[in-house]
Design a protein around this motif. Structure first.
Motif, short mmCIF file in Angstrom:
data_model
loop_
_atom_site.label_atom_id
_atom_site.label_comp_id
_atom_site.label_asym_id
_atom_site.label_seq_id
_atom_site.Cartn_x
_atom_site.Cartn_y
_atom_site.Cartn_z
N ILE A 294 -4.56 -6.65 5.75
CA ILE A 294 -3.51 -7.08 6.67
C ILE A 294 -3.66 -8.57 6.99
O ILE A 294 -2.67 -9.30 7.10
N ILE A 295 -4.89 -9.03 7.11
CA ILE A 295 -5.17 -10.46 7.35
C ILE A 295 -4.63 -11.29 6.19
O ILE A 295 -3.92 -12.29 6.38
N TYR A 296 -4.95 -10.88 4.96
CA TYR A 296 -4.54 -11.64 3.78
C TYR A 296 -3.02 -11.64 3.63
O TYR A 296 -2.42 -12.66 3.26
N ALA A 297 -2.40 -10.49 3.89
CA ALA A 297 -0.94 -10.40 3.75
C ALA A 297 -0.24 -11.27 4.78
O ALA A 297 0.74 -11.96 4.47
N ALA A 298 -0.72 -11.25 6.02
CA ALA A 298 -0.09 -12.06 7.08
C ALA A 298 -0.25 -13.55 6.77
O ALA A 298 0.70 -14.33 6.93
N ASP A 299 -1.43 -13.95 6.33
CA ASP A 299 -1.63 -15.35 5.96
C ASP A 299 -0.75 -15.74 4.79
O ASP A 299 -0.23 -16.87 4.72
N ALA A 300 -0.56 -14.82 3.84
CA ALA A 300 0.29 -15.11 2.67
C ALA A 300 1.72 -15.39 3.10
O ALA A 300 2.35 -16.33 2.61
N ALA A 301 2.24 -14.56 4.01
CA ALA A 301 3.61 -14.78 4.49
C ALA A 301 3.73 -16.13 5.19
O ALA A 301 4.70 -16.88 4.98
N GLN B 139 0.83 -1.20 0.00
CA GLN B 139 0.00 0.00 0.00
C GLN B 139 0.87 1.26 0.00
O GLN B 139 0.76 2.10 0.88
N LEU B 140 1.74 1.39 -0.98
CA LEU B 140 2.67 2.52 -1.01
C LEU B 140 2.14 3.69 -1.84
O LEU B 140 2.38 4.85 -1.50
N ASN B 141 1.45 3.40 -2.92
CA ASN B 141 0.96 4.44 -3.82
C ASN B 141 -0.56 4.43 -3.84
O ASN B 141 -1.18 3.40 -4.13
N ASP B 142 -1.14 5.59 -3.58
CA ASP B 142 -2.59 5.68 -3.51
C ASP B 142 -3.26 5.36 -4.85
O ASP B 142 -4.39 4.88 -4.89
N GLU C 26 -2.68 -6.39 -5.29
CA GLU C 26 -3.38 -7.43 -4.54
C GLU C 26 -2.43 -8.00 -3.48
O GLU C 26 -1.37 -8.53 -3.82
N PRO C 27 -2.77 -7.90 -2.20
CA PRO C 27 -1.79 -8.18 -1.15
C PRO C 27 -1.37 -9.64 -1.02
O PRO C 27 -0.20 -9.92 -0.78
N TYR C 28 -2.30 -10.59 -1.17
CA TYR C 28 -1.94 -11.99 -0.91
C TYR C 28 -0.86 -12.46 -1.87
O TYR C 28 0.19 -12.97 -1.45
N GLU C 29 -1.10 -12.32 -3.16
CA GLU C 29 -0.13 -12.80 -4.15
C GLU C 29 1.20 -12.07 -4.03
O GLU C 29 2.26 -12.69 -4.12
#
Length: 356
Positions: free
Chosen positions: A286-293, A238-241, A246-249
């Motif tokens: 944040i949920i999807y990103a954490a699960d992805a990691a 989420q760096l550029n507005d 897509e966070p998970y991938e």
């Protein structure tokens, strides 16, 4: 048993009464690690306070990493060191001076870094976290490679000529790219050897972008250092507005890449989840990103930072909601990990019963 390490970055407060309350809040949000920034300002003004903060954190059962925040300039503060050593600025290939970034080939800065390590050691620090080291790029091409680059100070020019037997070019050549990688790795060769001699763990987190002097090849150079224990990255989405990622991938692929490098060099890892600058209504990412990691294999997962970094201008739009979702994400990971460990134990016992 495989340990799951969940941590959060903490900075912006040095009032011990509030630190104590925040530490309990951090534990309640399912973390067992914490990263404390330790800036030049902390060195000058909060040295004893930082020692107490580290002790308090450990008292709550949190493992502590200490961040060299802004010591050489961004991503943390502007480097205060340059006020003592104005000859140590990074210089761009167009001859202009970077006002806030330090040349990593400066002998004075390397000595200064060792003094900082001494201060951190005295404060009780056991693990040094080297935060996003990089060289500047004033302009880049469409692929993110520098056009006007640093560092091209007199010192770097001479080192380049010594290594390549040619004058350092203004153009960003392959040799320049290699030299920038060597500069970063050589700096860490020297300073991590010093901290390692003091029985301190060395952890690094890098931005995998050519404009910062960190390519996969240069990361390999850093990972090859015997004194570097842990290699990480921060796939912030989420760096550029005006650009949606897509966070998970994104986080999954970046984590896999990081873990492959760590496996190749037999190093531990750290992966960072973005908990700052979170737009309103996008906290669930944040949920999807954490699960992805976690799905990609990461077991040391940090979030930057506490309460959506509300004490900073880059804070999340709704820090309460962001922090709530961060806690939910960490609880999901903790429960998943516990279930997986229990499943392994049950399978082990069942196998033993069959063989009896």
């Amino acid at each position: 048993m495989e340990k799951l390490r969940l941590g959060v970055a903490y900075h912006g407060n040095r009032i011990l009464k509030h630190v104590d309350s925040d530490l309990r809040d951090i534990v309640d949000h399912n973390f067992n690690m914490i990263l404390h920034t330790f800036s030049h300002n902390d060195w000058d003004r909060h040295r004893n306070v930082m020692k107490e903060i580290i002790q308090m954190s450990e008292g709550y059962g949190l493992d502590v990493w200490v961040d060299n925040w802004g010591l050489a300039g961004p991503p943390g503060d502007k480097s205060h060191f340059l006020g003592y050593s104005p000859d140590s600025h990074q210089i761009y290939s167009d001859g202009s001076m970077d006002p806030v970034r330090v040349c990593l080939n400066s002998p004075e800065f390397r000595s200064f870094t060792k003094e900082w390590i001494d201060v951190v050691k005295d404060a009780g620090g056991k693990s040094v976290y080297w935060d996003e080291p990089h060289l500047g790029a004033k302009t880049t091409d469409k692929n993110g490679k520098p056009i006007i680059y640093s560092c091209m100070c007199k010192r770097c020019k001479q080192l380049f000529e010594d290594r390549y037997n040619q004058v350092m070019p203004v153009e960003f050549t392959k040799e320049v790219e290699e030299f920038r990688s060597w500069t970063i790795s050589d700096y860490f060769r020297e300073v991590t050897q010093y901290s390692n001699e003091k029985a301190m763990e060395n952890i690094i987190c890098v931005m995998l972008e050519a404009q910062h002097g960190i390519s996969l090849d240069s990361l390999d150079l850093i990972a090859e250092l015997d004194t570097m224990n842990n290699i990480g990255s921060d796939p912030y989405w989420q760096l550029n507005d005006d650009v949606y990622i897509e966070p998970y991938e994104y986080v999954y692929n970046a984590t896999k890449l990081n873990l492959d490098i760590c496996k190749r060099h037999n190093k531990d890892h750290n992966i960072w989840i973005q908990g700052w600058k979170t737009p309103a209504g996008r906290e669930e990412e944040i949920i999807y990103a954490a699960d992805a990691a976690y799905d990609a294999g990461a077991r040391t997962i940090f979030v930057w930072g506490y309460r959506g970094c509300e004490s900073n201008d880059y804070g999340s739009k709704n820090p309460d909601m962001t922090w709530k979702v961060v806690g939910d994400a960490m609880l999901r990971l903790r429960n998943r990990h516990r279930d997986e460990q229990l499943a392994k134990l049950r399978t082990k016992i069942q196998k033993e019963m069959v063989t009896k």
